[in-house]
Design a protein around this motif. Sequence first.
Motif, PDB file in Angstrom:
ATOM      1  N   VAL A  75       0.857  -1.186   0.000  1.00 21.53           N
ATOM      2  CA  VAL A  75       0.000   0.000   0.000  1.00 21.53           C
ATOM      3  C   VAL A  75       0.889   1.231   0.000  1.00 21.53           C
ATOM      4  N   GLU A  76       0.620   2.140  -0.930  1.00 25.35           N
ATOM      5  CA  GLU A  76       1.374   3.383  -1.043  1.00 25.35           C
ATOM      6  C   GLU A  76       0.420   4.561  -0.898  1.00 25.35           C
ATOM      7  N   VAL A  77       0.810   5.535  -0.099  1.00 30.51           N
ATOM      8  CA  VAL A  77       0.034   6.766   0.037  1.00 30.51           C
ATOM      9  C   VAL A  77       0.851   7.895  -0.568  1.00 30.51           C
ATOM     10  N   GLY A  78       0.409   8.392  -1.721  1.00 30.74           N
ATOM     11  CA  GLY A  78       1.128   9.440  -2.430  1.00 30.74           C
ATOM     12  C   GLY A  78       1.795   8.895  -3.675  1.00 30.74           C
ATOM     13  N   THR A  79       1.105   8.981  -4.808  1.00 30.16           N
ATOM     14  CA  THR A  79       1.587   8.392  -6.065  1.00 30.16           C
ATOM     15  C   THR A  79       2.457   9.356  -6.859  1.00 30.16           C
ATOM     16  N   PHE A  80       2.020  10.606  -6.936  1.00 30.18           N
ATOM     17  CA  PHE A  80       2.634  11.651  -7.774  1.00 30.18           C
ATOM     18  C   PHE A  80       2.722  11.140  -9.212  1.00 30.18           C
ATOM     19  N   TYR A  83       6.904   7.246  -9.855  1.00 23.53           N
ATOM     20  CA  TYR A  83       8.244   6.653  -9.838  1.00 23.53           C
ATOM     21  C   TYR A  83       8.390   5.651  -8.695  1.00 23.53           C
ATOM     22  N   SER A  84       7.924   6.030  -7.505  1.00 21.85           N
ATOM     23  CA  SER A  84       8.008   5.106  -6.371  1.00 21.85           C
ATOM     24  C   SER A  84       7.078   3.917  -6.573  1.00 21.85           C
ATOM     25  N   THR A  85       5.913   4.161  -7.159  1.00 29.06           N
ATOM     26  CA  THR A  85       4.971   3.067  -7.418  1.00 29.06           C
ATOM     27  C   THR A  85       5.590   2.042  -8.359  1.00 29.06           C
ATOM     28  N   LEU A  86       6.243   2.526  -9.385  1.00 29.52           N
ATOM     29  CA  LEU A  86       6.927   1.647 -10.332  1.00 29.52           C
ATOM     30  C   LEU A  86       7.991   0.820  -9.618  1.00 29.52           C
ATOM     31  N   ALA A  87       8.771   1.463  -8.748  1.00 28.34           N
ATOM     32  CA  ALA A  87       9.806   0.749  -8.003  1.00 28.34           C
ATOM     33  C   ALA A  87       9.198  -0.321  -7.112  1.00 28.34           C
ATOM     34  N   LEU A  88       8.098   0.006  -6.447  1.00 29.34           N
ATOM     35  CA  LEU A  88       7.434  -0.966  -5.583  1.00 29.34           C
ATOM     36  C   LEU A  88       6.887  -2.138  -6.388  1.00 29.34           C
ATOM     37  N   ALA A  89       6.293  -1.845  -7.549  1.00 32.34           N
ATOM     38  CA  ALA A  89       5.732  -2.902  -8.393  1.00 32.34           C
ATOM     39  C   ALA A  89       6.816  -3.861  -8.871  1.00 32.34           C
ATOM     40  N   LEU A  90       8.014  -3.334  -9.116  1.00 33.62           N
ATOM     41  CA  LEU A  90       9.120  -4.178  -9.565  1.00 33.62           C
ATOM     42  C   LEU A  90       9.611  -5.110  -8.456  1.00 33.62           C
ATOM     43  N   VAL A  98       0.267  -3.492  -5.971  1.00 36.45           N
ATOM     44  CA  VAL A  98       0.468  -2.237  -5.255  1.00 36.45           C
ATOM     45  C   VAL A  98      -0.838  -1.459  -5.315  1.00 36.45           C
ATOM     46  N   THR A  99      -1.404  -1.138  -4.168  1.00 38.88           N
ATOM     47  CA  THR A  99      -2.566  -0.255  -4.102  1.00 38.88           C
ATOM     48  C   THR A  99      -2.054   1.126  -3.727  1.00 38.88           C
ATOM     49  N   THR A 100      -2.264   2.101  -4.613  1.00 41.19           N
ATOM     50  CA  THR A 100      -1.679   3.420  -4.404  1.00 41.19           C
ATOM     51  C   THR A 100      -2.744   4.504  -4.450  1.00 41.19           C
ATOM     52  N   PHE A 101      -2.582   5.508  -3.594  1.00 40.73           N
ATOM     53  CA  PHE A 101      -3.587   6.555  -3.431  1.00 40.73           C
ATOM     54  C   PHE A 101      -3.016   7.926  -3.771  1.00 40.73           C
ATOM     55  N   ASP A 102      -3.802   8.708  -4.503  1.00 39.70           N
ATOM     56  CA  ASP A 102      -3.418  10.083  -4.808  1.00 39.70           C
ATOM     57  C   ASP A 102      -4.679  10.883  -5.106  1.00 39.70           C
ATOM     58  N   VAL A 103      -4.522  12.203  -5.222  1.00 41.49           N
ATOM     59  CA  VAL A 103      -5.674  13.066  -5.505  1.00 41.49           C
ATOM     60  C   VAL A 103      -5.575  13.751  -6.867  1.00 41.49           C
ATOM     61  N   SER A 104      -4.457  13.556  -7.584  1.00 44.66           N
ATOM     62  CA  SER A 104      -4.237  14.284  -8.836  1.00 44.66           C
ATOM     63  C   SER A 104      -4.408  13.396 -10.064  1.00 44.66           C
ATOM     64  N   GLU A 105      -5.394  13.703 -10.881  1.00 43.71           N
ATOM     65  CA  GLU A 105      -5.553  13.000 -12.150  1.00 43.71           C
ATOM     66  C   GLU A 105      -4.446  13.371 -13.115  1.00 43.71           C
ATOM     67  N   GLU A 106      -4.019  14.627 -13.099  1.00 42.62           N
ATOM     68  CA  GLU A 106      -2.975  15.094 -14.019  1.00 42.62           C
ATOM     69  C   GLU A 106      -1.670  14.343 -13.797  1.00 42.62           C
ATOM     70  N   TRP A 107      -1.216  14.303 -12.568  1.00 45.19           N
ATOM     71  CA  TRP A 107       0.071  13.671 -12.281  1.00 45.19           C
ATOM     72  C   TRP A 107      -0.006  12.163 -12.457  1.00 45.19           C
ATOM     73  N   THR A 108      -1.111  11.556 -12.086  1.00 38.40           N
ATOM     74  CA  THR A 108      -1.191  10.099 -12.185  1.00 38.40           C
ATOM     75  C   THR A 108      -1.402   9.625 -13.620  1.00 38.40           C
ATOM     76  N   ARG A 109      -1.827  10.511 -14.518  1.00 37.52           N
ATOM     77  CA  ARG A 109      -1.858  10.128 -15.944  1.00 37.52           C
ATOM     78  C   ARG A 109      -0.434   9.886 -16.442  1.00 37.52           C
ATOM     79  N   ILE A 110       0.489  10.732 -15.995  1.00 35.39           N
ATOM     80  CA  ILE A 110       1.903  10.527 -16.339  1.00 35.39           C
ATOM     81  C   ILE A 110       2.373   9.190 -15.779  1.00 35.39           C
TER      82      ILE A 110
END
Length: 228
Positions: A75-80, A83-90, A98-110
Amino acid sequence: MANLPLATSQTAKNVELTPAVHAYLLAQAEPPTAVQRDLIARTQTLGGPAEMQIPHEQAVFLTLIGKLIGARHIVEVGTFTGYSTLALALGLVPGGTVTTFDVSEEWTRIAQDAWRAAGVADRIDLRLGPAAEHLRALPQLPWVDLVFIDADKPGYSTYWQELVPRVRPGGLLLADNVLYAGEAADQDATGNASAIRAFNTIVRDDPRVESVLLPIADGLTLARKREP
């Protein structure tokens, strides 16, 4: 001597992180993949917010930690930008998520573009919205292997209290920015630094875990959930 703080009763062994030493440190980490390099470059185009991306050596650490404990549920809090989510998934075992939480659609599209390019999108469950509300909706039993908290600093204490009961015995909790550029060490800290200082006290005094604060990047807490 026994009553002196540890820092004054033992010989300090910290190394000054000069540019040359830092470059040497970075050279010891596995280099970023093409996808990671592209994600770093794309994140840099955001300007000021790009500083929220974790450094690559920390990403290598996250992947290694996941592999060491055989993480299946992270579980990750803060996706941005992911980059960290990718590292965790690897670092997941086959079939892990990996279940990850964020509030930004713009940043998480990247982030989602990078995850697809890296072939790990099927391992990541992105949930948008207030993290505290989402965390309360998670199963209330010890099923999480690894936690990474890197979001709004005043929210750290809330996230911690929601997540510790959901981490299995022997599971790990990591929290980023726990030095907050050194400001957390100031007794008169204000704002985010004050929130981090309060969080650090909560972690240190929490009998449910054993923990250490590591001088990785901007400070990284590593805590292990104790056996019942």
